[in-house]
Design an enzyme around this catalytic site. Structure first.
Site, PDB file in Angstrom:
ATOM      1  N   PRO A  11     -26.427  -5.134  22.035  1.00 12.72           N
ATOM      2  CA  PRO A  11     -25.716  -3.527  22.556  1.00 12.72           C
ATOM      3  C   PRO A  11     -26.139  -2.446  22.705  1.00 12.72           C
ATOM      4  O   PRO A  11     -27.136  -2.395  21.450  1.00 12.72           O
ATOM      5  CB  PRO A  11     -24.397  -3.812  21.527  1.00 12.72           C
ATOM      6  CG  PRO A  11     -24.568  -4.488  20.645  1.00 12.72           C
ATOM      7  CD  PRO A  11     -25.349  -5.916  20.977  1.00 12.72           C
ATOM      8  N   ASN A  12     -26.742  -1.695  23.417  1.00 11.43           N
ATOM      9  CA  ASN A  12     -26.936  -0.338  23.172  1.00 11.43           C
ATOM     10  C   ASN A  12     -27.971  -0.267  23.896  1.00 11.43           C
ATOM     11  O   ASN A  12     -29.234   0.619  23.994  1.00 11.43           O
ATOM     12  CB  ASN A  12     -27.105   0.011  21.797  1.00 11.43           C
ATOM     13  CG  ASN A  12     -25.348   0.233  21.789  1.00 11.43           C
ATOM     14  OD1 ASN A  12     -24.704   1.236  22.487  1.00 11.43           O
ATOM     15  ND2 ASN A  12     -24.966   0.151  20.717  1.00 11.43           N
ATOM     16  N   ARG A  19     -32.254   6.592  24.198  1.00 14.34           N
ATOM     17  CA  ARG A  19     -31.665   6.583  22.762  1.00 14.34           C
ATOM     18  C   ARG A  19     -32.385   6.712  22.208  1.00 14.34           C
ATOM     19  O   ARG A  19     -33.015   6.100  21.292  1.00 14.34           O
ATOM     20  CB  ARG A  19     -30.945   4.875  22.966  1.00 14.34           C
ATOM     21  CG  ARG A  19     -30.014   4.975  21.465  1.00 14.34           C
ATOM     22  CD  ARG A  19     -29.642   2.744  21.889  1.00 14.34           C
ATOM     23  NE  ARG A  19     -28.666   2.451  20.522  1.00 14.34           N
ATOM     24  CZ  ARG A  19     -29.254   1.425  19.623  1.00 14.34           C
ATOM     25  NH1 ARG A  19     -30.136   0.324  19.855  1.00 14.34           N
ATOM     26  NH2 ARG A  19     -28.383   1.796  18.763  1.00 14.34           N
ATOM     27  N   TYR A  24     -36.634   4.413  18.673  1.00 17.84           N
ATOM     28  CA  TYR A  24     -37.026   3.444  19.390  1.00 17.84           C
ATOM     29  C   TYR A  24     -37.982   3.812  20.587  1.00 17.84           C
ATOM     30  O   TYR A  24     -38.194   2.523  20.414  1.00 17.84           O
ATOM     31  CB  TYR A  24     -35.561   3.108  20.001  1.00 17.84           C
ATOM     32  CG  TYR A  24     -34.433   1.906  18.558  1.00 17.84           C
ATOM     33  CD1 TYR A  24     -34.372   1.870  17.797  1.00 17.84           C
ATOM     34  CD2 TYR A  24     -33.051   2.808  18.847  1.00 17.84           C
ATOM     35  CE1 TYR A  24     -33.292   1.388  17.219  1.00 17.84           C
ATOM     36  CE2 TYR A  24     -32.028   3.141  17.944  1.00 17.84           C
ATOM     37  CZ  TYR A  24     -32.162   1.750  17.311  1.00 17.84           C
ATOM     38  OH  TYR A  24     -31.300   1.293  15.478  1.00 17.84           O
ATOM     39  N   ASN A  75     -33.345  -9.963  19.756  1.00 18.53           N
ATOM     40  CA  ASN A  75     -33.090  -8.728  18.697  1.00 18.53           C
ATOM     41  C   ASN A  75     -31.431  -8.296  19.257  1.00 18.53           C
ATOM     42  O   ASN A  75     -30.593  -7.756  20.528  1.00 18.53           O
ATOM     43  CB  ASN A  75     -33.400  -7.681  19.763  1.00 18.53           C
ATOM     44  CG  ASN A  75     -33.353  -6.346  18.870  1.00 18.53           C
ATOM     45  OD1 ASN A  75     -32.202  -6.040  18.213  1.00 18.53           O
ATOM     46  ND2 ASN A  75     -34.066  -5.097  19.518  1.00 18.53           N
ATOM     47  N   ALA A  78     -26.620  -4.109  17.301  1.00 24.25           N
ATOM     48  CA  ALA A  78     -25.745  -3.778  15.919  1.00 24.25           C
ATOM     49  C   ALA A  78     -25.361  -5.523  15.084  1.00 24.25           C
ATOM     50  O   ALA A  78     -23.861  -5.382  14.298  1.00 24.25           O
ATOM     51  CB  ALA A  78     -24.484  -3.402  16.735  1.00 24.25           C
ATOM     52  N   HIS A  81     -25.590  -7.091  12.250  1.00 24.52           N
ATOM     53  CA  HIS A  81     -25.048  -7.212  10.864  1.00 24.52           C
ATOM     54  C   HIS A  81     -23.835  -7.433  10.932  1.00 24.52           C
ATOM     55  O   HIS A  81     -22.682  -7.381   9.191  1.00 24.52           O
ATOM     56  CB  HIS A  81     -25.165  -5.830  10.732  1.00 24.52           C
ATOM     57  CG  HIS A  81     -26.265  -4.598  10.929  1.00 24.52           C
ATOM     58  ND1 HIS A  81     -27.756  -4.893  10.212  1.00 24.52           N
ATOM     59  CD2 HIS A  81     -27.055  -3.894  12.058  1.00 24.52           C
ATOM     60  CE1 HIS A  81     -28.743  -4.553  10.913  1.00 24.52           C
ATOM     61  NE2 HIS A  81     -27.787  -3.881  12.158  1.00 24.52           N
ATOM     62  N   GLU A  99     -35.627 -13.072  14.985  1.00 21.46           N
ATOM     63  CA  GLU A  99     -35.564 -12.023  14.442  1.00 21.46           C
ATOM     64  C   GLU A  99     -36.707 -10.692  15.106  1.00 21.46           C
ATOM     65  O   GLU A  99     -36.826 -10.488  14.014  1.00 21.46           O
ATOM     66  CB  GLU A  99     -34.295 -12.333  13.757  1.00 21.46           C
ATOM     67  CG  GLU A  99     -33.536 -10.601  13.350  1.00 21.46           C
ATOM     68  CD  GLU A  99     -33.279 -11.311  12.048  1.00 21.46           C
ATOM     69  OE1 GLU A  99     -32.919 -11.995  11.252  1.00 21.46           O
ATOM     70  OE2 GLU A  99     -32.308  -9.982  11.982  1.00 21.46           O
ATOM     71  N   HIS A 101     -36.780  -6.298  15.458  1.00 25.69           N
ATOM     72  CA  HIS A 101     -35.575  -5.086  15.111  1.00 25.69           C
ATOM     73  C   HIS A 101     -37.000  -4.469  15.142  1.00 25.69           C
ATOM     74  O   HIS A 101     -38.137  -4.560  14.513  1.00 25.69           O
ATOM     75  CB  HIS A 101     -35.321  -4.652  14.052  1.00 25.69           C
ATOM     76  CG  HIS A 101     -33.917  -5.787  14.026  1.00 25.69           C
ATOM     77  ND1 HIS A 101     -32.936  -5.591  14.647  1.00 25.69           N
ATOM     78  CD2 HIS A 101     -34.011  -6.976  12.432  1.00 25.69           C
ATOM     79  CE1 HIS A 101     -31.955  -7.081  14.016  1.00 25.69           C
ATOM     80  NE2 HIS A 101     -32.650  -7.633  12.881  1.00 25.69           N
ATOM     81  N   SER A 103     -36.863  -0.859  14.836  1.00 26.45           N
ATOM     82  CA  SER A 103     -37.225  -0.015  13.399  1.00 26.45           C
ATOM     83  C   SER A 103     -37.004  -1.491  12.454  1.00 26.45           C
ATOM     84  O   SER A 103     -36.685  -2.204  12.538  1.00 26.45           O
ATOM     85  CB  SER A 103     -35.804   0.658  13.858  1.00 26.45           C
ATOM     86  OG  SER A 103     -34.713  -0.144  13.578  1.00 26.45           O
ATOM     87  N   ARG A 108     -33.213   2.481   6.812  1.00 33.92           N
ATOM     88  CA  ARG A 108     -32.379   2.583   7.385  1.00 33.92           C
ATOM     89  C   ARG A 108     -31.332   2.658   6.795  1.00 33.92           C
ATOM     90  O   ARG A 108     -31.556   2.697   5.601  1.00 33.92           O
ATOM     91  CB  ARG A 108     -32.086   2.724   8.558  1.00 33.92           C
ATOM     92  CG  ARG A 108     -33.283   2.491   9.591  1.00 33.92           C
ATOM     93  CD  ARG A 108     -33.159   2.202  11.044  1.00 33.92           C
ATOM     94  NE  ARG A 108     -32.201   2.955  11.790  1.00 33.92           N
ATOM     95  CZ  ARG A 108     -31.514   2.842  12.858  1.00 33.92           C
ATOM     96  NH1 ARG A 108     -32.361   1.497  13.703  1.00 33.92           N
ATOM     97  NH2 ARG A 108     -30.761   3.519  13.327  1.00 33.92           N
TER      98      ARG A 108
END
Ligand code: DQA
Length: 149
Positions: A11-12, A19, A24, A75, A78, A81, A99, A101, A103, A108
């Protein structure tokens, strides 16, 4: 085995480039897809590249990948998590899972430090920006070539 790799984005990530660019970066997901496809051509791999904001679509693509592919780069955004469902789908997949990411999630908020997916992933890349996808693809190619020997 077919040299097909699924690259799945949660998502996103459709908003990549717009964004939170300080986190990112400015590249769009279309830019990432192009770089991935260019490298895949060099590595003689085929690519299915998908993004969804819906958990079930990510799960359905992982199921599809079971039958057809030699690796998954994911990726989960969210979903990383909190999604036991994405983890369960990956646990039913038999080939390399990377996997990614964009960032460095460990730098974070604390809630980003735990990943459900990492307990299944064969490799985890975080904080390399969108280059992480390319590093992950090189790793999948290496593992697939090694297995073919
Ligand atoms: C992300 C990190 C996640 O914590 C976040 O929810 C994302 C993107 C990354 O690529 O850095 O949406 O997976």
């Amino acid at each position: 085995m077919r040299r097909l790799v699924f690259v799945l984005n949660g998502p996103n990530l459709n908003l990549l480039g717009k964004r939170q660019p300080h986190i990112y970066g400015h590249e769009t997901l279309a830019d990432v897809e192009k770089s991935v496809r260019d490298l895949a051509g060099e590595l003689k791999l085929e690519i299915r590249f998908h993004q969804s904001n819906r958990e079930y679509e990510i799960i359905d693509w992982i199921h599809e990948a079971r039958e057809t592919s030699c690796g998954i780069i994911v990726n989960p955004a969210a979903f990383t998590h909190y999604s036991v469902a994405v983890l369960d789908a990956l646990n039913a997949y038999d080939h390399p899972v990377m996997e990614v990411h964009i960032s460095n999630v460990h730098k974070r908020e604390e809630f980003r430090h735990h990943s459900f997916v990492s307990s299944r992933a064969d490799g985890v890349i975080a904080g390399f920006g969108t280059q992480g996808y390319l590093l992950a693809l090189r790793r999948v190619a290496f593992l697939v070539d090694q297995k073919a020997k």
